[in-house]
Design a protein around this motif. Structure first.
Motif, mmCIF file in Angstrom:
data_model
loop_
_atom_site.group_PDB
_atom_site.id
_atom_site.type_symbol
_atom_site.label_atom_id
_atom_site.label_comp_id
_atom_site.label_asym_id
_atom_site.label_seq_id
_atom_site.Cartn_x
_atom_site.Cartn_y
_atom_site.Cartn_z
ATOM 1 N N LYS A 77 -5.825 -0.555 13.793
ATOM 2 C CA LYS A 77 -7.033 0.270 13.846
ATOM 3 C C LYS A 77 -7.365 0.663 15.287
ATOM 4 O O LYS A 77 -7.833 1.770 15.536
ATOM 5 N N LEU A 83 -5.049 4.812 8.141
ATOM 6 C CA LEU A 83 -6.390 4.222 8.068
ATOM 7 C C LEU A 83 -6.834 4.082 6.610
ATOM 8 O O LEU A 83 -7.381 3.048 6.220
ATOM 9 N N ALA A 84 -6.568 5.112 5.811
ATOM 10 C CA ALA A 84 -6.916 5.058 4.389
ATOM 11 C C ALA A 84 -6.155 3.931 3.696
ATOM 12 O O ALA A 84 -6.704 3.216 2.858
ATOM 13 N N LEU A 130 -5.015 1.172 5.098
ATOM 14 C CA LEU A 130 -5.533 -0.123 5.558
ATOM 15 C C LEU A 130 -6.866 -0.439 4.899
ATOM 16 O O LEU A 130 -7.224 -1.594 4.722
ATOM 17 N N GLU A 131 -7.604 0.621 4.573
ATOM 18 C CA GLU A 131 -8.911 0.417 3.945
ATOM 19 C C GLU A 131 -8.833 0.485 2.422
ATOM 20 O O GLU A 131 -9.855 0.521 1.741
ATOM 21 N N HIS A 132 -7.601 0.548 1.925
ATOM 22 C CA HIS A 132 -7.342 0.539 0.483
ATOM 23 C C HIS A 132 -8.110 1.640 -0.254
ATOM 24 O O HIS A 132 -8.680 1.410 -1.313
ATOM 25 N N ARG A 133 -8.160 2.818 0.359
ATOM 26 C CA ARG A 133 -8.725 3.967 -0.349
ATOM 27 C C ARG A 133 -7.605 4.536 -1.213
ATOM 28 O O ARG A 133 -6.442 4.489 -0.829
ATOM 29 N N GLN A 142 0.839 -1.193 0.000
ATOM 30 C CA GLN A 142 0.000 0.000 0.000
ATOM 31 C C GLN A 142 0.883 1.255 0.000
ATOM 32 O O GLN A 142 1.854 1.312 0.747
#
Ligand code: ZN
Length: 151
Positions: A87, A135-136, A138-141, A30
């Motif tokens: 998280k 966070l982004a 980890l959430e693959h945004r 990522q």
């Protein structure tokens, strides 16, 4: 200013001047960018995530001492953590710097030194930029994180 507080300040200054895990990462799973327009802090976060575990963390960027120190300490805290644990750390860290929570400080260990940031509301986004970016990631945004559009 108490001795303890001075020690905390020194730790932040030290990490700000010599950020740990600073630099690009080849083979990152990522790559996420974040921006704090209030202060001009910019960060690119690299994660190597395998089987739900963060095996490696690196970052690049430019910004104030607090943003760099926070990213440096975050990178150290995350290595070897599961995505779920990371998280939880985000939630605790947010509580730490927005509310000055002692309970969060205890759970966070070393990262607790950034608690003093809660006394300076203008600097909270400097400290949380790297965490919102995490966070982004980890959430693959894929969009660039902007601290002005996060709660
Ligand atoms: Zn800043």
């Amino acid at each position: 200013m108490s001795d303890l507080r001075e020690l905390y300040q020194q730790l932040i200054i030290d990490h700000g001047r010599k950020p740990r895990n600073f630099g690009p990462m080849a083979g990152a799973t990522q790559v996420q960018q974040g921006f704090n327009p209030l202060c001009g802090d910019k960060i690119t976060l690299y994660l190597l995530e395998r089987n739900g575990v963060i095996e490696d963390v690196k970052f690049e960027g430019a910004g104030c001492a607090i943003s760099m120190a926070s990213a440096s300490m975050m990178s150290q805290a995350l290595r070897g953590k599961s995505v779920a644990e990371a998280k939880h750390l985000f939630t605790d860290f947010h509580e730490l710097v927005t509310e000055g929570s002692d309970a969060a400080s205890e759970r966070l260990g070393k990262l607790g030194v950034l608690k003093g940031v809660c006394e300076y509301p203008a600097r909270v986004k400097c400290a949380t930029l790297c965490w919102h970016t995490l966070l982004a990631a980890l959430e693959h945004r894929s969009d660039v994180v902007n601290t002005e559009s996060t709660p």
